[in-house]
Motif scaffolding. Structure first.
Motif, PDB file in Angstrom:
ATOM      1  N   VAL A  84       0.725  -1.001   0.052  1.00  0.00           N
ATOM      2  CA  VAL A  84       0.219   0.036  -0.028  1.00  0.00           C
ATOM      3  C   VAL A  84       0.892   1.177   0.018  1.00  0.00           C
ATOM      4  CG1 VAL A  84      -1.812   1.431   1.097  1.00  0.00           C
ATOM      5  CG2 VAL A  84      -1.683  -1.503   1.398  1.00  0.00           C
ATOM      6  N   ILE A  85       0.778   2.102  -0.996  1.00  0.00           N
ATOM      7  CA  ILE A  85       1.355   3.366  -0.957  1.00  0.00           C
ATOM      8  C   ILE A  85       0.602   4.465  -1.392  1.00  0.00           C
ATOM      9  CG2 ILE A  85       3.440   2.306  -1.902  1.00  0.00           C
ATOM     10  CD1 ILE A  85       2.866   3.655  -4.372  1.00  0.00           C
ATOM     11  N   GLY A  86       0.938   5.751  -1.287  1.00  0.00           N
ATOM     12  CA  GLY A  86      -0.176   6.518  -1.512  1.00  0.00           C
ATOM     13  C   GLY A  86       0.322   7.905  -1.072  1.00  0.00           C
ATOM     14  N   LEU A  87      -0.572   9.168  -1.394  1.00  0.00           N
ATOM     15  CA  LEU A  87      -0.535  10.604  -0.873  1.00  0.00           C
ATOM     16  C   LEU A  87      -1.554  10.693   0.340  1.00  0.00           C
ATOM     17  CD1 LEU A  87       0.465  13.053  -2.573  1.00  0.00           C
ATOM     18  CD2 LEU A  87      -1.648  13.556  -1.841  1.00  0.00           C
ATOM     19  N   SER A  88      -0.753  10.864   1.537  1.00  0.00           N
ATOM     20  CA  SER A  88      -1.695  10.915   2.927  1.00  0.00           C
ATOM     21  C   SER A  88      -0.866  11.698   3.917  1.00  0.00           C
ATOM     22  CB  SER A  88      -2.143   9.653   3.167  1.00  0.00           C
ATOM     23  OG  SER A  88      -2.977   9.697   4.539  1.00  0.00           O
ATOM     24  N   LEU A  89      -1.448  11.946   5.050  1.00  0.00           N
ATOM     25  CA  LEU A  89      -0.838  12.284   6.059  1.00  0.00           C
ATOM     26  C   LEU A  89       0.113  11.605   6.844  1.00  0.00           C
ATOM     27  CD1 LEU A  89      -3.509  14.938   7.246  1.00  0.00           C
ATOM     28  CD2 LEU A  89      -1.175  15.383   6.193  1.00  0.00           C
ATOM     29  N   PRO A  90       1.256  11.781   7.303  1.00  0.00           N
ATOM     30  CA  PRO A  90       2.187  10.779   8.027  1.00  0.00           C
ATOM     31  C   PRO A  90       1.382  10.404   9.238  1.00  0.00           C
ATOM     32  CG  PRO A  90       3.248  12.576   7.526  1.00  0.00           C
ATOM     33  CD  PRO A  90       2.279  13.235   6.932  1.00  0.00           C
ATOM     34  N   ASN A  91       0.580  11.479  10.136  1.00  0.00           N
ATOM     35  CA  ASN A  91      -0.129  10.803  11.304  1.00  0.00           C
ATOM     36  C   ASN A  91      -1.164   9.899  11.097  1.00  0.00           C
ATOM     37  OD1 ASN A  91       1.655  12.038  13.171  1.00  0.00           O
ATOM     38  ND2 ASN A  91       0.123  13.972  13.460  1.00  0.00           N
ATOM     39  N   LEU A  92      -2.064   9.842  10.091  1.00  0.00           N
ATOM     40  CA  LEU A  92      -2.900   8.716   9.624  1.00  0.00           C
ATOM     41  C   LEU A  92      -2.242   7.618   9.398  1.00  0.00           C
ATOM     42  CD1 LEU A  92      -5.511  11.012   7.693  1.00  0.00           C
ATOM     43  CD2 LEU A  92      -5.118  10.804   9.975  1.00  0.00           C
ATOM     44  N   CYS A  93      -1.124   7.754   9.020  1.00  0.00           N
ATOM     45  CA  CYS A  93      -0.479   6.143   8.567  1.00  0.00           C
ATOM     46  C   CYS A  93       0.476   5.566   9.460  1.00  0.00           C
ATOM     47  CB  CYS A  93      -0.035   6.460   7.020  1.00  0.00           C
ATOM     48  SG  CYS A  93      -1.080   7.217   6.132  1.00  0.00           S
ATOM     49  N   LYS A  94       1.039   6.178  10.396  1.00  0.00           N
ATOM     50  CA  LYS A  94       2.048   5.913  11.032  1.00  0.00           C
ATOM     51  C   LYS A  94       2.022   4.509  11.806  1.00  0.00           C
ATOM     52  CE  LYS A  94       4.367   9.722  13.119  1.00  0.00           C
ATOM     53  NZ  LYS A  94       4.266  10.952  13.839  1.00  0.00           N
ATOM     54  N   ARG A  95       0.941   4.126  12.096  1.00  0.00           N
ATOM     55  CA  ARG A  95       0.683   2.778  12.707  1.00  0.00           C
ATOM     56  C   ARG A  95       0.941   1.895  11.524  1.00  0.00           C
ATOM     57  NH1 ARG A  95      -4.011   1.636  17.109  1.00  0.00           N
ATOM     58  NH2 ARG A  95      -2.780   2.695  18.800  1.00  0.00           N
ATOM     59  N   TYR A  96       0.191   1.968  10.244  1.00  0.00           N
ATOM     60  CA  TYR A  96       0.411   1.238   9.430  1.00  0.00           C
ATOM     61  C   TYR A  96       1.781   0.975   8.684  1.00  0.00           C
ATOM     62  CZ  TYR A  96      -4.420   1.201   9.539  1.00  0.00           C
ATOM     63  OH  TYR A  96      -5.843   1.262  10.248  1.00  0.00           O
ATOM     64  N   VAL A  97       2.602   2.242   8.594  1.00  0.00           N
ATOM     65  CA  VAL A  97       3.982   2.174   8.325  1.00  0.00           C
ATOM     66  C   VAL A  97       4.752   1.131   9.168  1.00  0.00           C
ATOM     67  CG1 VAL A  97       5.986   3.517   7.704  1.00  0.00           C
ATOM     68  CG2 VAL A  97       3.523   4.249   7.136  1.00  0.00           C
ATOM     69  N   HIS A  98       4.758   1.387  10.694  1.00  0.00           N
ATOM     70  CA  HIS A  98       5.407   0.550  11.334  1.00  0.00           C
ATOM     71  C   HIS A  98       5.228  -0.846  11.306  1.00  0.00           C
ATOM     72  CE1 HIS A  98       7.660   3.563  13.092  1.00  0.00           C
ATOM     73  NE2 HIS A  98       6.533   4.394  13.389  1.00  0.00           N
ATOM     74  N   ASP A  99       3.780  -1.091  11.101  1.00  0.00           N
ATOM     75  CA  ASP A  99       3.179  -2.509  10.850  1.00  0.00           C
ATOM     76  C   ASP A  99       3.742  -3.258   9.642  1.00  0.00           C
ATOM     77  OD1 ASP A  99       2.334  -2.051  13.384  1.00  0.00           O
ATOM     78  OD2 ASP A  99       0.129  -2.206  12.728  1.00  0.00           O
ATOM     79  N   GLY A 100       4.347  -2.377   8.732  1.00  0.00           N
ATOM     80  CA  GLY A 100       4.825  -2.997   7.544  1.00  0.00           C
ATOM     81  C   GLY A 100       3.505  -3.200   6.457  1.00  0.00           C
ATOM     82  N   VAL A 101       2.427  -2.650   6.726  1.00  0.00           N
ATOM     83  CA  VAL A 101       1.243  -2.725   5.652  1.00  0.00           C
ATOM     84  C   VAL A 101       1.582  -1.548   4.600  1.00  0.00           C
ATOM     85  CG1 VAL A 101      -1.097  -2.860   5.371  1.00  0.00           C
ATOM     86  CG2 VAL A 101      -0.420  -3.651   7.569  1.00  0.00           C
ATOM     87  N   VAL A 102       1.964  -0.501   5.190  1.00  0.00           N
ATOM     88  CA  VAL A 102       2.176   0.775   4.155  1.00  0.00           C
ATOM     89  C   VAL A 102       3.598   0.697   3.968  1.00  0.00           C
ATOM     90  CG1 VAL A 102       1.929   3.222   3.685  1.00  0.00           C
ATOM     91  CG2 VAL A 102      -0.063   1.911   4.899  1.00  0.00           C
TER      92      VAL A 102
END
Lengths: 327, 681
Positions: B596-614
């Protein structure tokens, strides 16, 4: 005599029958064109995606049965979602936060109900006002910020996804069964029909229509809060703009489900079928590979066609029976 | 006998205004008085005509809805009809090459056809109006979206047409005023001075009674829906001329605004009661409220809150006034007034308590620095900088605001932050118009509709206001500088390159966008397609699904994509709520092989980035963007940036490059697991 009985049966369930036919038709098309539609995973996702609409539509059925309407449910849903998130973030256990969301919904529903039932302002006016005021008020307060950093136990009540989805579905099923049964067999349920058919007759029968209307709107608020809570726990963040367009979805489902907008006629079974029909059209079109750009036009067309077909049949029958009377 | 039809035996007060419009008139006067005291340049002739100009489209719809509601019906499809007529006009003019006159005729014809369809279903088949128009509400806009594929935006219309929406007679009188005046006169004659009008009231009062009195009920009802379609298409032409563009999002939400105006004007929703004058009063009390709040630099969310309050109050008061006679005949409740009052008070108090605790709770969660907002006060000679996001209440723009306020404090200017609260593309123009009236020193706009807003920005420049664009640009001659954080090209290419890198240049992916008609997203998609065609022949774009900026919808759409296209290896979300929605869907599906990639705000995606989904989120530093915009505007109003400058010092950002008429913030930034924790917005 038996024949007329059967006529009555068919007549009172004609919308349900045409809905089932429409759903079966879509299912048949899908079975041939995209068998992947019928997997357990897909059905489960479809149910979960439509659960909020379903729960709110239960309340909306009651509201429309009493001859009123509530177009503020989308805004109530947004506020209840944020409330659930905020309470959870303040350290409340998740089920309690959901309950608090229910209460917040009930309070907003009670405000609508009081203005409609006791101040006797038309329901569309009251709920139009609260729809705009609540949505803009929430936007003003949150400035669109999401409720993030929720405790790990928020999502899925801190249980497994399957267990939590089971809980949500069980709650929805219980609510649907309870309200459906209550409408048929409880005095309170019959009072809803009576109020919608004729408020004056209901009063003469010892029912207080104002109390019924108030209760129904407050209940819808509580159900909206419940739906918001159950929906919020599917994620680990709560957006501030949830429930956009929810009012249109639920009202469309209830009306397509055969509940008369003038009140007094309809029921929960029709609403369930209405939610099912509207809920599968969108994904079905995606499965068939139809571009998203035409989806809305097709959805509108299908709704219109469904109601028009129904109306044509009624017309034909009425004209037929008139002709029979004359001869 | 319930509410008597107006007869000459009633007191003059009731004869003049049978629907309690006194309350509304009082509210209107009160509004005017308050805003004259607090708003800048509110009580001027120029502003009066601006308000009238902004009321034309809505006014046409409200006028058309008045007879519809008098017959006891409703037409929810007028806003969507506007979109369809606008798109038909645009397609006929540009794609079919017809002269503008013929295209207008075709658009009006489309309106008539739409109205006739509604009329046919309602009167021919006897389906309740709310059901029919709920269906055509989806269908008309759906057809408009289908014709344009969401993206086509017809603009560059001939001068004469644009004059119709933007020009003036003798320098002051808006050109579209006669259209509204003619419509008012026509509807006033129809409703109040013709036999047909009397029959409409009779139909609304009692359809069965009307039929026994020899009125052709079906014909009369069909007529009002037909006229409603026609009026919506006229409104569409005015709207197109006003904005200078025709697109499938025209008139979004106008149906509710129009219904609000009609109901506020005392038209009974159950039919049989209502006047054209009442509707006009309702209409102007809404538009004056909007205009006044902007001139007084109050947040536009108040419009909704206050409209709601006025709506309920006007009707409750009207009801109290019309009291005993009507009350006894109507359904009486076995409840005393005192009990009622107590109950209402308790419930209102409970509701306020809920609202209050919510406000308190939400405020308590916010970091202390962000709570103070310096917007509002306009005293002294401090320069006033007005800044507009595309939409208020969008987390992306909220984070820009934080930086903007920081710069406003540093540079000692007053900041007004206001913008549209809904999806209506005409709203940005209206806000700029009111800022021109208010005579702010600088305007900075994140442009939603380039063709639409450029004309009004030019007007602002003519009046000596410095104009900036930020986030998304207008036409180059319509502004002094563009604060360039990233070009659509840069965003589209960066996203495509990132997708190609993750997939190794080979594979299939799907896009979850915002609304199908969102201008920015469609631009990005165009560049993504271009990059794919030029560089990555083995990367295949499977499908584009809308999320309507709703996280839950993005979630459901992604679930479906994953099942319909099991080969999709990557989901690209190109709206802030779409990325977390898509990420949650991928996580719940248990698929580890989907990126999953995209254009979004870091705060909304932080958890998913750390979980390796984004895997990665593309964006720029939004806080810096807001900061730089206000900083540049403040320097411009102080004439501190000479023409032809190649750089200037921008506070904490250091030296910032100026390339021609663009102020460059930097390149789009890629957030991933390594760096995302350093950012908080």
């Amino acid at each position: 005599m038996r024949q007329t009985m059967r006529h009555v049966m068919l007549d009172s369930h004609r919308r349900e029958i045409s809905l089932v036919a429409a759903i079966l038709a879509i299912a048949a098309v899908m079975a041939i064109a995209a068998p992947g539609f019928f997997t357990w995973g897909n059905e489960r996702d479809l149910v979960m995606a439509n659960l909020p609409v379903l729960i709110v539509a239960l309340g909306m059925t009651l509201v429309i049965l009493t001859g009123q309407i509530d177009i503020s449910v989308g805004s109530q849903f947004a506020i209840c979602s944020v409330a659930a998130g905020v309470f959870a973030r303040l350290g409340m256990p998740t089920p309690a936060a959901c309950l608090a969301a229910c209460l917040a919904g009930a309070a907003m529903g009670a405000l609508n109900g009081a203005l409609i039932a006791y101040a006797r302002v038309p329901s569309i006016v009251v709920t139009l006002a609260t729809m705009v005021a609540l949505r803009d008020g929430l936007r003003w307060v949150t400035e669109g910020a999401w409720v993030a950093d929720l405790p790990r136990t928020f999502q899925w009540f801190g249980r497994s996804q399957a267990a939590s989805e089971g809980i949500a579905m069980a709650v929805a099923a219980l609510l649907a069964a309870g309200i459906g049964w209550g409408l048929r067999h409880l005095a309170a349920g019959r009072a809803v029909y009576a109020t919608g058919s004729s408020a004056r007759a209901a009063r003469l029968a010892g029912i207080r229509p104002a109390h019924v209307i108030f209760a129904v709107l407050a209940l819808t608020g509580a159900l909206t809060g419940c739906a918001a809570g159950l929906n919020a726990v599917r994620f680990n963040q709560v957006p501030a703009n949830a429930g956009l367009g929810l009012e249109m979805q639920t009202i469309a489902a209830v009306i397509v489900g055969g509940t008369a907008v003038t009140g007094g006629r309809g029921g929960i079974v029709g609403t369930l079928l209405g939610v099912a029909l509207l809920g599968i059209i969108g994904p079905a079109l995606t499965y068939l590979g139809i571009s998203a750009y035409w989806e809305r036009a097709l959805q509108g067309g299908i709704i219109l066609a469904a109601v028009a077909m129904d109306a044509v049949r009624v017309h034909a029958r009425e004209h037929g029976s008139l002709a029979a009377e004359r001869s | 006998m319930a509410a008597l039809p107006p007869s000459d035996r009633r007191p003059w007060r009731d004869r003049w205004s049978p629907n309690g419009e006194w309350v509304l008139l009082f509210a209107l006067v009160l509004e005017t008085a308050v805003f004259s005291a607090f708003g800048r340049n509110f009580f001027t002739l120029g502003n009066f005509f601006e308000v009238v100009r902004l009321s034309v489209e809505l006014g046409l719809l409200a006028l058309a809805l008045t007879p519809v509601m008098i017959t006891g019906g409703i037409d929810l499809s007028v806003g969507s009809m506007m979109a369809l007529a606008a798109v038909v006009f645009g397609a006929a003019w540009r794609d079919a090459g017809l002269p503008a006159g013929a295209a207008i005729a075709l658009a009006l014809l489309a309106g008539c056809a739409g109205g006739a369809l509604n009329a046919l279903l309602i009167t021919g088949l006897g389906i309740p109006p709310i059901i029919v128009t709920l269906g055509s509400f989806s269908m008309f806009r759906g057809i408009a979206e289908g014709i344009t594929r969401g993206a086509a935006n017809y603009s560059n219309f001939p001068k004469a047409l644009v004059m119709l929406g933007q020009g003036y007679w003798w320098g002051v009188l808006p050109v579209q005023l006669p259209i509204l005046a003619a419509a008012i006169a026509a509807y006033a004659v129809l409703l109040h001075r013709s036999a047909i009008g009397r029959t409409l009231y009779a139909v609304g009062f009692s359809p069965a009674g009307a039929r026994y009195a020899g009125i052709r009920v079906a014909r009369r009802v069909a007529l009002v829906y037909f006229l409603s379609g026609l009026a919506a298409s006229v409104a569409a032409i005015v709207y197109v001329a006003h904005l200078g563009q025709a697109k499938s999002d025209a008139g979004t939400g106008y149906e509710l605004a129009a219904i609000t105006a009609v109901v506020l004007g005392g038209t009974s929703v159950s039919g049989g009661r209502g006047t054209v004058w009442g509707t006009l009063l309702g209409l102007f009390s809404i538009t004056i409220l909007q205009n006044g709040l902007r001139l007084a630099a109050l947040p536009s969310e108040l419009t909704g809150v206050l409209t709601g309050a006025v709506l309920v109050l006007a009707i409750v008061l009207g009801r109290l006034r019309s009291s005993p006679r009507a009350r006894t005949s109507e359904a009486t409740t076995p409840m005393k007034n005192s009990q009622l009052a107590i109950l209402c008070a308790v419930i209102v108090a409970a509701a306020l308590l809920v609202a209050g605790t919510n406000i308190w709770l939400v405020r308590s969660l916010r970091p202390p620095g962000a709570a103070a907002s310096p917007a509002g006060s306009t005293g002294g000679r401090r320069p006033v900088i007005a800044m507009m996001p595309k939409a208020k209440g969008d987390p992306y723009f909220t984070s820009c605001r934080t930086g903007a306020e920081e710069a406003a404090r540093e540079t000692n200017v007053d900041l007004i932050w206001d913008g549209p609260t809904g999806l209506d593309p005409a709203r940005q123009n209206e806000v700029v118009e009111s800022w021109i009236t208010r005579r702010v020193d600088a305007i900075a706009v994140s442009v939603e509709n380039q063709a639409g807003i450029s004309t009004v920005l030019r007007k602002a420049r003519e009046r000596g206001i410095r104009v900036l664009t930020w986030d998304a640009d207008a036409a180059p001659d319509a502004r002094d500088y563009f604060i360039n954080q990233a070009t659509p090209e840069g965003i589209g290419f960066t996203l495509t390159d990132e997708a190609a890198r993750l997939l190794g240049g080979r594979g299939e992916f799907a896009i979850v966008t915002g609304a199908l008609s969102a201008a920015n997203q469609n631009q990005w998609i165009a560049f993504i397609r271009r990059r794919l065609a030029a560089q990555y022949p083995h990367l295949k774009l499977l499908d584009i699904r809308p999320s309507d900026d709703d996280r839950d919808k993005a979630f459901a759409e992604t679930q479906t994509i994953l099942k319909v296209h099991p080969n999709a290896r990557l989901i690209m979300g190109i709206a802030a709520p779409a990325v977390p929605g898509a990420a949650e869907a991928v996580r719940q599906s248990g698929r580890k092989d989907v990126y999953v990639i995209g254009l979004s705000l870091p705060n909304l995606c932080k958890r998913y980035v750390h979980d390796g989904v984004v895997q990665s989120v593309v964006l720029w530093n939004t806080r810096d963007l807001g900061y730089l915009t206000v900083y540049t505007a403040a320097r411009l109003t102080g004439n501190a940036i000479p023409a032809g400058a190649t750089s200037f010092a921008a506070g904490r950002l250091g030296t910032i490059e100026v390339r021609g008429d663009q102020v460059i913030l930097g390149k789009p930034f890629i957030f991933n697991r390594a760096n995302i924790d350093q950012f908080d917005f």
